[in-house]
Design an enzyme around this catalytic site. Structure first.
Site, PDB file in Angstrom:
ATOM      1  N   LYS A   1     -18.392   2.071   9.533  1.00 29.32           N
ATOM      2  CA  LYS A   1     -17.473   0.912   9.505  1.00 29.32           C
ATOM      3  C   LYS A   1     -16.262   1.182  10.386  1.00 29.32           C
ATOM      4  O   LYS A   1     -15.949   2.338  10.704  1.00 29.32           O
ATOM      5  CB  LYS A   1     -16.996   0.617   8.066  1.00 29.32           C
ATOM      6  CG  LYS A   1     -16.254   1.769   7.356  1.00 29.32           C
ATOM      7  CD  LYS A   1     -14.779   1.891   7.636  1.00 29.32           C
ATOM      8  CE  LYS A   1     -14.155   3.092   6.924  1.00 29.32           C
ATOM      9  NZ  LYS A   1     -12.855   3.483   7.426  1.00 29.32           N
TER      10      LYS A   1
ATOM     11  N   ASP B   1     -13.933   4.189  -0.653  1.00 30.18           N
ATOM     12  CA  ASP B   1     -14.645   3.331   0.308  1.00 30.18           C
ATOM     13  C   ASP B   1     -16.095   3.073  -0.092  1.00 30.18           C
ATOM     14  O   ASP B   1     -16.769   2.249   0.533  1.00 30.18           O
ATOM     15  CB  ASP B   1     -14.693   4.018   1.687  1.00 30.18           C
ATOM     16  CG  ASP B   1     -13.359   3.966   2.403  1.00 30.18           C
ATOM     17  OD1 ASP B   1     -12.452   3.266   1.919  1.00 30.18           O
ATOM     18  OD2 ASP B   1     -13.240   4.641   3.449  1.00 30.18           O
TER      19      ASP B   1
HETATM   20  O1  C5P Z   1     -11.193   8.087  -2.568  1.00 28.40           O
HETATM   21  P1  C5P Z   1     -11.361   9.154  -1.557  1.00 28.40           P
HETATM   22  O2  C5P Z   1     -11.846  10.440  -2.156  1.00 28.40           O
HETATM   23  O3  C5P Z   1     -12.190   8.733  -0.392  1.00 28.40           O
HETATM   24  O4  C5P Z   1      -9.932   9.438  -0.972  1.00 28.40           O
HETATM   25  C1  C5P Z   1      -9.629  10.599  -0.236  1.00 28.40           C
HETATM   26  C2  C5P Z   1      -8.145  10.853  -0.276  1.00 28.40           C
HETATM   27  O5  C5P Z   1      -7.448   9.876   0.502  1.00 28.40           O
HETATM   28  C3  C5P Z   1      -7.518  10.782  -1.640  1.00 28.40           C
HETATM   29  O6  C5P Z   1      -7.597  12.010  -2.299  1.00 28.40           O
HETATM   30  C4  C5P Z   1      -6.085  10.391  -1.321  1.00 28.40           C
HETATM   31  O7  C5P Z   1      -5.356  11.533  -0.899  1.00 28.40           O
HETATM   32  C5  C5P Z   1      -6.242   9.502  -0.113  1.00 28.40           C
HETATM   33  N1  C5P Z   1      -6.302   8.066  -0.455  1.00 28.40           N
HETATM   34  C6  C5P Z   1      -5.152   7.423  -0.891  1.00 28.40           C
HETATM   35  N2  C5P Z   1      -5.204   6.081  -1.186  1.00 28.40           N
HETATM   36  C7  C5P Z   1      -6.342   5.384  -1.019  1.00 28.40           C
HETATM   37  C8  C5P Z   1      -7.527   6.019  -0.566  1.00 28.40           C
HETATM   38  C9  C5P Z   1      -7.457   7.364  -0.282  1.00 28.40           C
HETATM   39  O8  C5P Z   1      -4.089   8.040  -1.042  1.00 28.40           O
HETATM   40  N3  C5P Z   1      -6.359   4.070  -1.281  1.00 28.40           N
END
Ligand code: C5P
Length: 291
Positions: free
Chosen positions: A15, A140
């Protein structure tokens, strides 16, 4: 005899974020975002084969971990615990989406695994159930359960599909190094002002309850750019180069490191790629936004 197939292959698309605003920090440590995600033709291929027990993962790229830290592995583990008694799975990943590029490859592989194993094991889980499991794997991942184009809110897990009225072609610029998403979020300097495009996207797609992101409703923007550019100044220089050949817009995808230029036609995209290839060493690709 079981009706379930013994092997299934699925495509797992990447994406880009055509728009990404960060609205604030949340008590759970994540950030509240408003983003328009668009799947592109660049994809990995995942093959799921039933085995008597356990989860085994194999990938043709040495950069990709093949243990429980891989999001596809996590998705399989989650489904196995949710619906025990279906044996095990061997997952083969043919990797084309560069890891750490802000193109959602790992998240997409996790969603593809949920969809693939739902079929392989004949679980009959509804899309909403898969999306709820997906949200436990990463912010995501729910987007990729349905894919195509969607406005995503919350930490990214609240997904509202949209139909893009225009065709999009993108020139991808892959700088060849990974970026840490937590670092980019942590380095963000929050301001209270929202970009103009934020209100337009909210109004056009959500407040009005429209399913179409109409012409002009989308203004390319990514609030993570300023943070990523401070951490990796080369990305700022690359964006300038892309913008010079793609006047419609150029952005960092997600937290980077990939950038993309927006084009209206395939011809325009190939023209931009040709010009960039004379100036940049980065890997370049022309991809189509999935209609
Ligand atoms: O959810 P995911 O594990 O993909 O997110 C990775 C990191 O990105 C999280 O640990 C956080 O530090 C950051 N993040 C965030 N806010 C979001 C998505 C991701 O702070 N909406």
């Amino acid at each position: 005899m079981s009706k379930n197939p013994s092997s299934i292959s699925v495509s797992s698309y990447a994406k880009v974020n055509l728009f990404l605003d960060v609205r604030g920090r949340r008590p759970d440590g994540y950030h509240e975002i408003l983003t328009l995600m668009h799947e592109i033709s660049l994809h990995d291929r995942l093959t799921f084969t039933a085995i008597p027990r356990g989860i085994r993962l194999q990938c043709d790229s040495p950069e990709v971990p093949c243990d429980s830290s891989n999001l596809a592995w996590r998705a399989a583990g989650l489904l196995k615990r949710r619906s025990p008694g279906h044996g095990g799975v061997h997952i083969r990943i043919e990797k084309r989406i560069p890891p750490g590029g802000g193109l959602g490859g790992g998240s997409s592989n996790a969603a593809a695994t949920l969809r693939g194993l739902n079929r392989l094991w004949g679980l009959g889980l509804r899309r909403e159930e898969l999306e709820a499991l997906a949200a436990r794997i990463g912010s995501d991942v729910p987007f990729f359960v349905r894919g195509r184009a969607a406005v995503c809110r919350g930490r990214g897990e609240i997904v509202q599909p949209v139909r893009l009225e225009e065709r999009y072609y993108y020139v991808l610029v892959l700088p060849g190094f990974p970026v840490s998403t937590p670092d980019v979020y942590a380095n963000l300097r929050m301001t209270l002002t929202s970009p103009k495009g934020s209100a337009r996207l909210q109004h056009g797609v959500m407040v009005m309850g429209e399913t179409n992101a109409r012409k002009g409703a989308i203004m390319p923007y990514n609030r993570l750019e300023s943070s990523a550019f401070r951490l990796y100044p080369v990305l700022r220089r690359l964006k300038k180069e892309v913008l010079a050949v793609c006047p419609q817009g150029a952005l960092l995808s997600g937290s980077g490191s990939s950038l993309f230029g927006i084009c209206r036609t395939r011809r325009e995209a190939w023209g931009a790629r040709e010009k960039l290839s004379r100036r940049l060493k980065a890997k370049l690709m022309v991809v189509q936004g999935r209609p």
